[in-house]
Design a protein around this motif. Structure first.
Motif, PDB file in Angstrom:
ATOM      1  N   THR A  54       0.843  -1.189   0.000  1.00  9.20           N
ATOM      2  CA  THR A  54       0.000   0.000   0.000  1.00  9.20           C
ATOM      3  C   THR A  54       0.883   1.245   0.000  1.00  9.20           C
ATOM      4  O   THR A  54       1.826   1.341   0.791  1.00  9.20           O
ATOM      5  CB  THR A  54      -0.919   0.023   1.234  1.00  9.20           C
ATOM      6  OG1 THR A  54      -1.796  -1.106   1.184  1.00  9.20           O
ATOM      7  CG2 THR A  54      -1.752   1.301   1.276  1.00  9.20           C
ATOM      8  N   ILE A  55       0.561   2.197  -0.888  1.00 11.65           N
ATOM      9  CA  ILE A  55       1.339   3.421  -1.015  1.00 11.65           C
ATOM     10  C   ILE A  55       0.512   4.596  -0.494  1.00 11.65           C
ATOM     11  O   ILE A  55      -0.598   4.842  -0.976  1.00 11.65           O
ATOM     12  CB  ILE A  55       1.750   3.694  -2.475  1.00 11.65           C
ATOM     13  CG1 ILE A  55       2.373   2.434  -3.100  1.00 11.65           C
ATOM     14  CG2 ILE A  55       2.701   4.880  -2.548  1.00 11.65           C
ATOM     15  CD1 ILE A  55       3.625   1.948  -2.440  1.00 11.65           C
ATOM     16  N   TYR A  56       1.064   5.299   0.489  1.00 13.23           N
ATOM     17  CA  TYR A  56       0.428   6.525   0.990  1.00 13.23           C
ATOM     18  C   TYR A  56       0.918   7.692   0.144  1.00 13.23           C
ATOM     19  O   TYR A  56       2.119   7.924   0.017  1.00 13.23           O
ATOM     20  CB  TYR A  56       0.794   6.744   2.460  1.00 13.23           C
ATOM     21  CG  TYR A  56       0.533   8.153   2.975  1.00 13.23           C
ATOM     22  CD1 TYR A  56      -0.744   8.689   2.995  1.00 13.23           C
ATOM     23  CD2 TYR A  56       1.589   8.942   3.452  1.00 13.23           C
ATOM     24  CE1 TYR A  56      -0.983   9.968   3.472  1.00 13.23           C
ATOM     25  CE2 TYR A  56       1.361  10.222   3.937  1.00 13.23           C
ATOM     26  CZ  TYR A  56       0.084  10.728   3.945  1.00 13.23           C
ATOM     27  OH  TYR A  56      -0.147  11.994   4.416  1.00 13.23           O
ATOM     28  N   VAL A  57      -0.011   8.422  -0.469  1.00 17.08           N
ATOM     29  CA  VAL A  57       0.337   9.539  -1.348  1.00 17.08           C
ATOM     30  C   VAL A  57      -0.142  10.842  -0.715  1.00 17.08           C
ATOM     31  O   VAL A  57      -1.314  10.993  -0.373  1.00 17.08           O
ATOM     32  CB  VAL A  57      -0.303   9.379  -2.746  1.00 17.08           C
ATOM     33  CG1 VAL A  57       0.067  10.568  -3.633  1.00 17.08           C
ATOM     34  CG2 VAL A  57       0.153   8.068  -3.394  1.00 17.08           C
ATOM     35  N   LEU A  92       4.829   2.326   2.055  1.00 15.38           N
ATOM     36  CA  LEU A  92       5.779   3.318   1.551  1.00 15.38           C
ATOM     37  C   LEU A  92       5.047   4.637   1.425  1.00 15.38           C
ATOM     38  O   LEU A  92       3.863   4.672   1.073  1.00 15.38           O
ATOM     39  CB  LEU A  92       6.348   2.886   0.196  1.00 15.38           C
ATOM     40  CG  LEU A  92       7.292   3.854  -0.511  1.00 15.38           C
ATOM     41  CD1 LEU A  92       8.415   3.091  -1.230  1.00 15.38           C
ATOM     42  CD2 LEU A  92       6.543   4.737  -1.533  1.00 15.38           C
ATOM     43  N   TRP A  93       5.760   5.724   1.721  1.00 14.61           N
ATOM     44  CA  TRP A  93       5.163   7.047   1.593  1.00 14.61           C
ATOM     45  C   TRP A  93       5.704   7.725   0.346  1.00 14.61           C
ATOM     46  O   TRP A  93       6.925   7.727   0.100  1.00 14.61           O
ATOM     47  CB  TRP A  93       5.479   7.910   2.815  1.00 14.61           C
ATOM     48  CG  TRP A  93       4.771   7.485   4.078  1.00 14.61           C
ATOM     49  CD1 TRP A  93       4.109   6.314   4.284  1.00 14.61           C
ATOM     50  CD2 TRP A  93       4.679   8.231   5.289  1.00 14.61           C
ATOM     51  NE1 TRP A  93       3.603   6.273   5.553  1.00 14.61           N
ATOM     52  CE2 TRP A  93       3.938   7.435   6.203  1.00 14.61           C
ATOM     53  CE3 TRP A  93       5.135   9.462   5.705  1.00 14.61           C
ATOM     54  CZ2 TRP A  93       3.661   7.869   7.489  1.00 14.61           C
ATOM     55  CZ3 TRP A  93       4.866   9.898   6.999  1.00 14.61           C
ATOM     56  CH2 TRP A  93       4.131   9.117   7.883  1.00 14.61           C
ATOM     57  N   LEU A  94       4.794   8.321  -0.452  1.00 10.77           N
ATOM     58  CA  LEU A  94       5.153   9.099  -1.632  1.00 10.77           C
ATOM     59  C   LEU A  94       4.665  10.526  -1.400  1.00 10.77           C
ATOM     60  O   LEU A  94       3.466  10.780  -1.323  1.00 10.77           O
ATOM     61  CB  LEU A  94       4.501   8.505  -2.888  1.00 10.77           C
ATOM     62  CG  LEU A  94       4.633   9.301  -4.189  1.00 10.77           C
ATOM     63  CD1 LEU A  94       6.092   9.505  -4.565  1.00 10.77           C
ATOM     64  CD2 LEU A  94       3.887   8.604  -5.318  1.00 10.77           C
ATOM     65  N   ILE A  95       5.611  11.461  -1.268  1.00 13.15           N
ATOM     66  CA  ILE A  95       5.285  12.855  -0.962  1.00 13.15           C
ATOM     67  C   ILE A  95       5.604  13.718  -2.173  1.00 13.15           C
ATOM     68  O   ILE A  95       6.754  13.787  -2.610  1.00 13.15           O
ATOM     69  CB  ILE A  95       6.075  13.359   0.262  1.00 13.15           C
ATOM     70  CG1 ILE A  95       5.841  12.451   1.473  1.00 13.15           C
ATOM     71  CG2 ILE A  95       5.686  14.790   0.601  1.00 13.15           C
ATOM     72  CD1 ILE A  95       6.700  12.795   2.671  1.00 13.15           C
TER      73      ILE A  95
END
Length: 608
Positions: A54-57, A92-95
């Protein structure tokens, strides 16, 4: 760490949707100080299969940044990754970052620190790493440049493996047909160009986005066709300066706008919103742009930043226009476009701004009473010329910001709208209660258009009652059919709402005051139909008369527009043959039903 080039010689990287092997992407394995996990822990905590995480955007900044995030989320989703807006769920975090203001970058720094503390893999995208690649906060972090968003899947996969990846080199523009997960399925944010032609002394964005690079007219038109087929109801044209579009490829903004408008459904089911444009690049095209803004499928709204009401400050900013030229833009569009709404931006406390300079800014805002003003305090951005200029004391900057905000908040742009009937476009649910029209309606109304009667107004909101939903109808009367009162209202005519859409980043002055963005208030959503619709459904005669009257009115308007004289007004004595025949038919049917009922009652009595 040096920037890492793509290692596929002569290939220009992988095509969208194709995963490169590890040795095809520049990576730097992270150094781990901790001892290697034991074989037992490895067995108990096996690695996840790539593409199942799961990717947190998280997105900061403008609508262009929002579009980039949607494209990155679309590619990740296409490879099986789940997208979440909950940081706790993210593997994973995508900022995606913004470098326009200090607060945005400070919020990014806080989020990066939180991510590192949670020991989550992290990828940073957007303008901050592209324009300030040596920031201490970005050490040991994977990076995706603004023109490398089509490589996000590779970067994420390598980061999940424990590698640090940096893709910052500028290349050709990312394709417009990449997979996309829209934050709002009814709104397509369409980037028409990247970068700009300006050289503002305070701006850091050009360090990241670079010189102007425009998409071709054909590629943008094809994208418009695709999203309309997908059911999109609003198209927002976005860039760092839409007015500069095409100057690098031999075309201009009016050419693009006319090509896009030609593809919009004529029933107004999909509307076009033109994004922010600086004054210098639209001065020579004002009449052509005004003609497009008058089109039935284009919102009569434009965001034109002035930044200051003082020519001396504009010169120090290197804005390349004067206050007089800004006035020309506003006055011309207001004169040529019925119901025109213009939003603007102001920077308070720019280096060298005197009390007289600020007074000129206040007077400009008071004169035009813009319904939407973004008020910012000056923030020196590292590496810009303005950062080296002598600053105005911070207390003075704050006082000027408060004063201008008070001036703006004293405006009452929606007074006098009570009782008006407007057409609105409903594209999302509002939860903050500050948008122009709030209505009570079922959620099934999302993605439609409706005729609304304004019942009450406030400083930030207008409240309305739905009279009729319009999945597909014609819009905008001819200009000569608009009364003087309607011309001076915030909307062009009685069946059209004003045109403005909320930017992903809120106004610095407080609530977003859009000239006409239509939202659906989730707190007041009702599962029942509107009272007007209930009354109409219970009285078929009234429904029939209302429909016939509307039909007759439209026919008269069409005849008048064609120069055909029609002396028959809608009145019982002026009904035509078809009207009378239909009413006679209804009356005869009613009599027959009564006769049948009476006959059955008579037979029942005889049988007894």
């Amino acid at each position: 760490m040096e920037d890492i080039e793509d290692l596929l010689v002569g290939s220009g990287g992988a095509p969208p949707g194709f995963r490169l092997p590890l040795n095809a992407v520049g990576v730097n394995p992270r150094k781990k100080n901790k001892a290697k996990p034991s074989k037992v822990s490895q067995m108990n905590d096996p690695p996840k299969i790539p593409g199942t995480q799961t990717i947190y955007v998280k997105t900061f900044g403008c609508s262009h940044n929002q579009s980039d995030s949607e494209y990155m989320a679309g590619q990740l989703s296409a490879f099986g990754y789940a997208i979440s807006d909950n940081p706790e769920e993210g593997d994973l975090w995508l900022i995606n970052t913004c470098t326009v203001k200090n607060p945005s970058q400070s919020a990014m720094n806080t989020l990066i620190t939180k991510c590192k503390s949670a020991k989550k893999p992290l990828v940073v995208a957007g303008c901050v790493p592209q324009g300030s690649r040596d920031l201490k906060e970005l050490e040991g972090v994977s990076i995706v440049g603004v023109q490398q968003i089509d490589r996000v899947v590779e970067v994420v996969e390598e980061t999940l493996k424990g590698h640090e990846v940096r893709l910052l080199n500028r290349k050709t523009l990312p394709a417009l047909d990449l997979p996309k997960v829209r934050k709002n399925k009814f709104v397509e944010i369409l980037p028409i160009n990247v970068g700009c032609l300006g050289a503002c002394t305070y701006c850091k964005t050009k360090h990241a986005r670079g010189h102007l690079g425009s998409y071709t007219v054909d590629s943008l038109v094809e994208r418009v066709k695709t999203v309309i087929a997908d059911g999109v109801r609003e198209i927002w044209l976005s860039s760092e300066d839409t007015g500069a579009y095409g100057r690098d490829i031999g075309v201009n903004l009016p050419i693009l706008l006319n090509a896009i408008v030609a593809e919009l459904p004529p029933d107004g089911s999909t509307m076009l919103r033109i994004g922010m444009t600086n004054p210098p690049f639209i001065l020579e095209h004002l009449k052509e742009i005004a003609a497009v803004l008058c089109h039935p499928c284009v919102y009569s709204f434009l965001h034109v930043p002035v930044q200051s009401g003082s020519d001396a400050v504009l010169t120090a900013m290197n804005r390349e226009y004067t206050v007089s030229e800004f006035r020309t833009v506003v006055d011309t569009l207001t004169e040529l476009v019925p119901g025109m709404q213009i939003a603007t931006d102001i920077i308070c406390g720019f280096p060298g701004e005197t009390d007289e300079d600020f007074s000129q800014t206040v007077n400009l805002i008071k004169e035009y009473k813009f319904s939407q003003v973004h008020i910012s305090q000056f923030y020196p951005r590292p590496g810009t010329p303005a950062a080296r200029m002598k600053k105005v004391p911070s207390t003075i900057v704050k006082n000027r910001s408060r004063e201008l905000t008070s001036v703006f908040e004293a405006f009452t742009p929606y007074n006098g709208m009570e009782g008006k009937v407007e057409r609105i476009w409903i594209t999302e649910i509002a939860t903050d209660g500050i948008h122009l029209v709030l209505i009570v309606a079922p959620e099934t109304i999302l993605g439609t258009s409706a005729i609304v009667k304004i019942t009450s107004v406030g400083r930030w909101s207008v409240f309305g009652e739905v009279l009729e939903t319009l999945p597909q109808v014609n819009v905008k009367m001819a200009p000569d059919k608009v009364s003087n009162q309607e011309k001076h209202s915030p909307c062009s005519n009685q069946y059209e709402s004003c045109a403005c859409s909320k930017e992903p980043e809120p106004c610095s002055c407080g609530p977003d005051i859009c000239g006409g963005q239509i939202k659906l208030d989730k707190c007041t959503v009702s599962k029942n139909d509107s009272p007007m619709e209930n009354r109409a459904s219970k009285n078929p005669i009234h429904w029939f008369i209302r429909k016939r009257r509307n039909h007759a009115q439209k026919k008269v308007e069409n005849d008048n527009a064609l120069g055909i004289e029609n002396e028959q007004d809608w009145a019982p004595g002026g009904w035509g043959f078809v009207d009378r025949a239909l009413l006679v038919g209804i009356f005869v049917s009613f009599l027959m039903i009564v006769a049948v009922i009476m006959h059955l009652e008579f037979r029942t009595l005889l049988s007894k």
